[in-house]
Design an enzyme around this catalytic site. Structure first.
Site, PDB file in Angstrom:
ATOM      1  N   ARG A 177      15.176 -37.804  -1.221  1.00  0.00           N
ATOM      2  CA  ARG A 177      14.492 -37.198  -2.388  1.00  0.00           C
ATOM      3  C   ARG A 177      13.769 -38.240  -3.254  1.00  0.00           C
ATOM      4  NH1 ARG A 177      16.314 -33.547   0.288  1.00  0.00           N
ATOM      5  NH2 ARG A 177      17.160 -31.586  -0.504  1.00  0.00           N
ATOM      6  N   CYS A 226      17.959 -27.031  -5.996  1.00  0.00           N
ATOM      7  CA  CYS A 226      19.098 -27.787  -6.529  1.00  0.00           C
ATOM      8  C   CYS A 226      18.684 -28.546  -7.792  1.00  0.00           C
ATOM      9  CB  CYS A 226      19.620 -28.762  -5.488  1.00  0.00           C
ATOM     10  SG  CYS A 226      20.526 -27.919  -4.186  1.00  0.00           S
TER      11      CYS A 226
HETATM   12  N1  EPU Z   1      29.477 -26.099  -1.745  1.00  0.00           N
HETATM   13  C1  EPU Z   1      30.483 -25.509  -2.457  1.00  0.00           C
HETATM   14  N2  EPU Z   1      30.141 -24.675  -3.483  1.00  0.00           N
HETATM   15  C2  EPU Z   1      28.860 -24.427  -3.828  1.00  0.00           C
HETATM   16  C3  EPU Z   1      27.838 -25.029  -3.094  1.00  0.00           C
HETATM   17  C4  EPU Z   1      28.159 -25.874  -2.044  1.00  0.00           C
HETATM   18  O1  EPU Z   1      31.657 -25.704  -2.191  1.00  0.00           O
HETATM   19  O2  EPU Z   1      28.638 -23.665  -4.770  1.00  0.00           O
HETATM   20  C5  EPU Z   1      29.840 -26.951  -0.610  1.00  0.00           C
HETATM   21  C6  EPU Z   1      29.414 -26.323   0.709  1.00  0.00           C
HETATM   22  O3  EPU Z   1      30.388 -25.445   1.200  1.00  0.00           O
HETATM   23  C7  EPU Z   1      29.217 -27.521   1.588  1.00  0.00           C
HETATM   24  C8  EPU Z   1      28.752 -28.602   0.618  1.00  0.00           C
HETATM   25  O4  EPU Z   1      29.127 -28.170  -0.682  1.00  0.00           O
HETATM   26  O5  EPU Z   1      30.410 -27.925   2.168  1.00  0.00           O
HETATM   27  C9  EPU Z   1      27.243 -28.844   0.693  1.00  0.00           C
HETATM   28  O6  EPU Z   1      26.570 -27.642   0.376  1.00  0.00           O
HETATM   29  P1  EPU Z   1      25.203 -27.185   1.089  1.00  0.00           P
HETATM   30  O7  EPU Z   1      25.372 -27.235   2.576  1.00  0.00           O
HETATM   31  O8  EPU Z   1      24.796 -25.903   0.474  1.00  0.00           O
HETATM   32  O9  EPU Z   1      24.186 -28.311   0.781  1.00  0.00           O
HETATM   33  P2  EPU Z   1      23.869 -29.072  -0.554  1.00  0.00           P
HETATM   34  O10 EPU Z   1      24.278 -30.480  -0.338  1.00  0.00           O
HETATM   35  O11 EPU Z   1      24.403 -28.381  -1.755  1.00  0.00           O
HETATM   36  C10 EPU Z   1      21.502 -29.850   0.250  1.00  0.00           C
HETATM   37  C11 EPU Z   1      20.193 -29.968  -0.443  1.00  0.00           C
HETATM   38  C12 EPU Z   1      19.459 -28.640  -0.432  1.00  0.00           C
HETATM   39  C13 EPU Z   1      19.260 -28.198   1.012  1.00  0.00           C
HETATM   40  C14 EPU Z   1      20.643 -28.073   1.674  1.00  0.00           C
HETATM   41  C15 EPU Z   1      20.547 -27.727   3.148  1.00  0.00           C
HETATM   42  C16 EPU Z   1      20.348 -31.600  -2.248  1.00  0.00           C
HETATM   43  C17 EPU Z   1      20.570 -31.821  -3.688  1.00  0.00           C
HETATM   44  N3  EPU Z   1      20.435 -30.349  -1.828  1.00  0.00           N
HETATM   45  O12 EPU Z   1      22.283 -28.953  -0.543  1.00  0.00           O
HETATM   46  O13 EPU Z   1      18.184 -28.877  -1.022  1.00  0.00           O
HETATM   47  O14 EPU Z   1      18.600 -26.954   1.051  1.00  0.00           O
HETATM   48  O15 EPU Z   1      21.325 -29.340   1.580  1.00  0.00           O
HETATM   49  O16 EPU Z   1      20.162 -28.845   3.890  1.00  0.00           O
HETATM   50  O17 EPU Z   1      20.099 -32.554  -1.503  1.00  0.00           O
HETATM   51  C18 EPU Z   1      16.913 -28.864  -3.038  1.00  0.00           C
HETATM   52  O18 EPU Z   1      16.590 -30.009  -2.756  1.00  0.00           O
HETATM   53  O19 EPU Z   1      16.497 -28.285  -4.051  1.00  0.00           O
HETATM   54  C19 EPU Z   1      17.827 -28.160  -2.160  1.00  0.00           C
HETATM   55  C20 EPU Z   1      18.265 -26.944  -2.416  1.00  0.00           C
END
Ligand code: EPU
Length: 302
Positions: A177, A226
């Site tokens: 990012r 996010c």
């Molecule tokens: N999780 C929770 N509770 C929540 C949300 C997530 O426990 O409310 C846990 C999930 O179960 C999982 C872990 O946290 O084990 C990671 O969650 P997720 O797979 O949803 O990915 P993320 O790290 O929250 C990142 C990117 C997203 C992208 C997704 C999919 C960032 C900040 N976010 O989210 O990008 O869509 O991976 O690859 O890097 C964005 O940049 O705006 C964005 C949404």
């Protein structure tokens, strides 16, 4: 901010710029938040250096808008004007494995268009709102891929040089990012090199990513994706969730029930509401986990 200087107003048409006075930024951002200002719609890249010289000569502060999907804009009358690119037609030109894409092109439509022409690699970005220019500047990524891996050349307005330049991929660094572009550089176009893949195979990848996204993110609601970056080795969403903060609100600014790193505008949230909520969550996470969360969303406030 209103442009009322007759010299600027007279020069805009020649520079290929259309003025939209008093534009509500809430209409141009996926969060549906933001006050009003004059919007300068740029129809030709070549006019940009003169436009910026003109604005600077006359002391008009300015910001550059992409798709508005990762942006939180302040309330009320804004103290700067906003520039944006008008999408040309066509906005994507393919040649072999190369795609020449205007920065104003819609990210999702571009991924689909390339897929239909048997060019893959970008499946993970399907469903990410915004423009190619915004994705490039932020090095947008999801499901293990990031756009920077496919970049071969970038055409941009280099603020430091005050001119339009083309950079090769080895002159740019793409990190999580984050890119090496200066904050006031303007992305104008990009050349991607994409791997050949049959459409059917790409479609399968697209379906899987769409499904994952639908099941974990609040897609129908007004958000900027996010709010925080994931700290190295950690998940901001999981930490906020573990603190039981889903549903927490300040006015209509609310933490999504579906994904704790998505803060939604559930009605008529103001920037102030959203910033208060963001500040509160940062503090709570810091107290509980000793982690300073960094904004992923870009904030234009003041
Ligand atoms: N999780 C929770 N509770 C929540 C949300 C997530 O426990 O409310 C846990 C999930 O179960 C999982 C872990 O946290 O084990 C990671 O969650 P997720 O797979 O949803 O990915 P993320 O790290 O929250 C990142 C990117 C997203 C992208 C997704 C999919 C960032 C900040 N976010 O989210 O990008 O869509 O991976 O690859 O890097 C964005 O940049 O705006 C964005 C949404």
């Amino acid at each position: 901010m209103r442009i009322d200087n007759p010299k600027i107003l007279a020069a805009l048409p020649e520079l290929g710029v259309e003025l939209r006075p008093g534009q509500a930024m809430s209409e141009l951002t996926s969060l549906g938040i933001g006050g009003t200002t004059d919007l300068l719609r740029i129809k030709k890249h070549e006019g940009i250096p003169d436009l910026l010289n003109l604005l600077e000569q006359h002391g008009v502060p300015h910001k550059f808008l992409g798709g508005g999907s990762n942006l939180l804009v302040g309330d009320g009358e804004l103290p700067w004007v906003v520039m944006t690119l008008v999408k040309p037609d066509p906005d994507v030109v393919l040649s072999g494995n190369f795609a020449q894409i205007d920065a104003a092109a819609d990210l999702g439509r571009t991924v689909t268009y390339c897929a239909k022409n048997d060019l893959g690699g970008m499946e993970g970005l399907i469903g990410v709102p915004g423009t190619i220019g915004g994705a490039l500047r932020m090095n947008a990524g999801a499901y293990g891929m990031q756009i920077g891996s496919y970049v071969r050349e970038v055409k941009l307005y280099r603020a430091a040089e005050r001119k339009i330049e083309i950079l090769r991929h080895d002159q740019i660094s793409f990190e999580y990012r984050h890119t090496s572009f200066a904050p006031d550089d303007m992305m104008l176009a990009v050349k991607l090199e994409l791997p050949s893949k049959p459409f059917k195979e790409i479609l399968q990848g697209i379906r899987i990513c769409n499904e994952k996204r639908r099941s974990s993110q609040p897609l129908g609601q007004k958000s900027a994706g996010c709010i925080f970056k994931n700290p190295p080795g950690k998940s901001a969403g999981r930490m906020i969730d573990e603190l039981g903060l889903k549903g927490l609100n300040v006015g209509d600014a609310r933490i999504s029930d579906r994904h704790a790193n998505f803060f939604v505008n559930a009605g008529s949230a103001s920037a102030k509401d959203m910033l208060t909520l963001i500040g509160d969550v940062r503090e709570r996470v810091n107290k509980a986990f000793d982690v300073e969360l960094e904004h992923e969303v870009v904030v234009w406030n003041g």
